[in-house]
Design a protein around this motif. Structure first.
Motif, PDB file in Angstrom:
ATOM      1  N   ALA A   6      23.647  32.010  45.622  1.00 29.34           N
ATOM      2  CA  ALA A   6      23.865  33.052  44.608  1.00 29.34           C
ATOM      3  C   ALA A   6      25.351  33.160  44.315  1.00 29.34           C
ATOM      4  O   ALA A   6      26.189  32.965  45.187  1.00 29.34           O
ATOM      5  N   VAL A   7      25.649  33.474  43.111  1.00 34.86           N
ATOM      6  CA  VAL A   7      27.041  33.619  42.707  1.00 34.86           C
ATOM      7  C   VAL A   7      27.519  35.000  43.148  1.00 34.86           C
ATOM      8  O   VAL A   7      26.873  36.002  42.897  1.00 34.86           O
ATOM      9  N   ILE A   8      28.637  35.003  43.803  1.00 38.39           N
ATOM     10  CA  ILE A   8      29.223  36.264  44.235  1.00 38.39           C
ATOM     11  C   ILE A   8      30.039  36.818  43.083  1.00 38.39           C
ATOM     12  O   ILE A   8      30.932  36.163  42.563  1.00 38.39           O
ATOM     13  N   GLN A   9      29.694  38.007  42.706  1.00 41.61           N
ATOM     14  CA  GLN A   9      30.400  38.618  41.595  1.00 41.61           C
ATOM     15  C   GLN A   9      31.455  39.570  42.154  1.00 41.61           C
ATOM     16  O   GLN A   9      31.151  40.461  42.926  1.00 41.61           O
ATOM     17  N   ARG A  10      32.691  39.357  41.763  1.00 39.46           N
ATOM     18  CA  ARG A  10      33.789  40.182  42.234  1.00 39.46           C
ATOM     19  C   ARG A  10      34.213  41.139  41.127  1.00 39.46           C
ATOM     20  O   ARG A  10      34.062  40.848  39.955  1.00 39.46           O
ATOM     21  N   GLU A  11      34.737  42.255  41.574  1.00 37.91           N
ATOM     22  CA  GLU A  11      35.237  43.216  40.593  1.00 37.91           C
ATOM     23  C   GLU A  11      36.502  42.681  39.959  1.00 37.91           C
ATOM     24  O   GLU A  11      37.365  42.135  40.630  1.00 37.91           O
ATOM     25  N   THR A  12      36.600  42.868  38.681  1.00 38.96           N
ATOM     26  CA  THR A  12      37.830  42.468  38.007  1.00 38.96           C
ATOM     27  C   THR A  12      38.814  43.626  38.108  1.00 38.96           C
ATOM     28  O   THR A  12      38.421  44.792  38.047  1.00 38.96           O
ATOM     29  N   PRO A  13      40.064  43.332  38.298  1.00 42.13           N
ATOM     30  CA  PRO A  13      41.039  44.420  38.424  1.00 42.13           C
ATOM     31  C   PRO A  13      41.155  45.204  37.119  1.00 42.13           C
ATOM     32  O   PRO A  13      40.991  44.670  36.035  1.00 42.13           O
ATOM     33  N   ALA A  14      41.447  46.489  37.265  1.00 43.03           N
ATOM     34  CA  ALA A  14      41.637  47.338  36.090  1.00 43.03           C
ATOM     35  C   ALA A  14      42.887  46.897  35.359  1.00 43.03           C
ATOM     36  O   ALA A  14      43.829  46.368  35.963  1.00 43.03           O
ATOM     37  N   PRO A  15      42.906  47.077  34.061  1.00 42.55           N
ATOM     38  CA  PRO A  15      44.119  46.693  33.323  1.00 42.55           C
ATOM     39  C   PRO A  15      45.313  47.496  33.818  1.00 42.55           C
ATOM     40  O   PRO A  15      45.188  48.661  34.171  1.00 42.55           O
ATOM     41  N   GLU A  16      46.435  46.836  33.840  1.00 39.24           N
ATOM     42  CA  GLU A  16      47.662  47.469  34.338  1.00 39.24           C
ATOM     43  C   GLU A  16      48.051  48.630  33.428  1.00 39.24           C
ATOM     44  O   GLU A  16      48.156  48.487  32.227  1.00 39.24           O
ATOM     45  N   ARG A  17      48.247  49.779  34.035  1.00 36.25           N
ATOM     46  CA  ARG A  17      48.754  50.936  33.299  1.00 36.25           C
ATOM     47  C   ARG A  17      50.247  51.037  33.565  1.00 36.25           C
ATOM     48  O   ARG A  17      50.690  50.775  34.674  1.00 36.25           O
ATOM     49  N   PRO A  18      51.000  51.418  32.564  1.00 34.30           N
ATOM     50  CA  PRO A  18      52.439  51.581  32.826  1.00 34.30           C
ATOM     51  C   PRO A  18      52.649  52.713  33.814  1.00 34.30           C
ATOM     52  O   PRO A  18      52.091  53.799  33.665  1.00 34.30           O
TER      53      PRO A  18
END
Length: 113
Positions: A6-18
């Motif tokens: 099975a493919v392990i799905q990882r969380e994508t990082p949140a977009p960088e906030r200033p």
């Protein structure tokens, strides 16, 4: 032995906030109630006249004793602080203090800009 691929799905990082600057203590302006670095605000303290009355003064060096109220060096914030009676509450003083020194200082600063 069987292995499930099975493919392990990882969380994508949140977009960088200033990020806000964090080089020092943060204080709240008594006029507009916005939080800023202490170096960007004026510290105002109450000094006793000796006859039971207080006068507000700007603490430019930041070393006068007592409680301090913080204010943007802007006429709008000064007027909002007067309207809300914020200096008496922030400095824990009764009555209405003499505010002429703070008014002169802020007007001189806004005139210089």
């Amino acid at each position: 032995m069987t292995v499930d691929c099975a493919v392990i799905q990882r969380e994508t990082p949140a977009p960088e906030r200033p990020h806000r600057r964090t080089e020092g203590p943060v204080r709240t302006c008594v006029g507009c109630r916005k939080r800023e670095l202490a170096v960007d605000l004026l510290r105002v303290v109450a000094v006793s006249n000796g006859n039971g009355h207080c006068a507000l003064t700007v603490d430019q060096a930041g070393n006068l004793p007592g409680r301090g109220a913080w204010l943007h060096p802007d006429d709008r914030c000064l007027q909002a602080a007067f309207r809300r009676r914020a200096f008496g509450r922030a400095l824990r003083i009764t009555g209405s203090p003499d505010t002429s020194a703070v008014v002169e200082y802020v007007r001189a600063q806004t005139g210089a800009d």
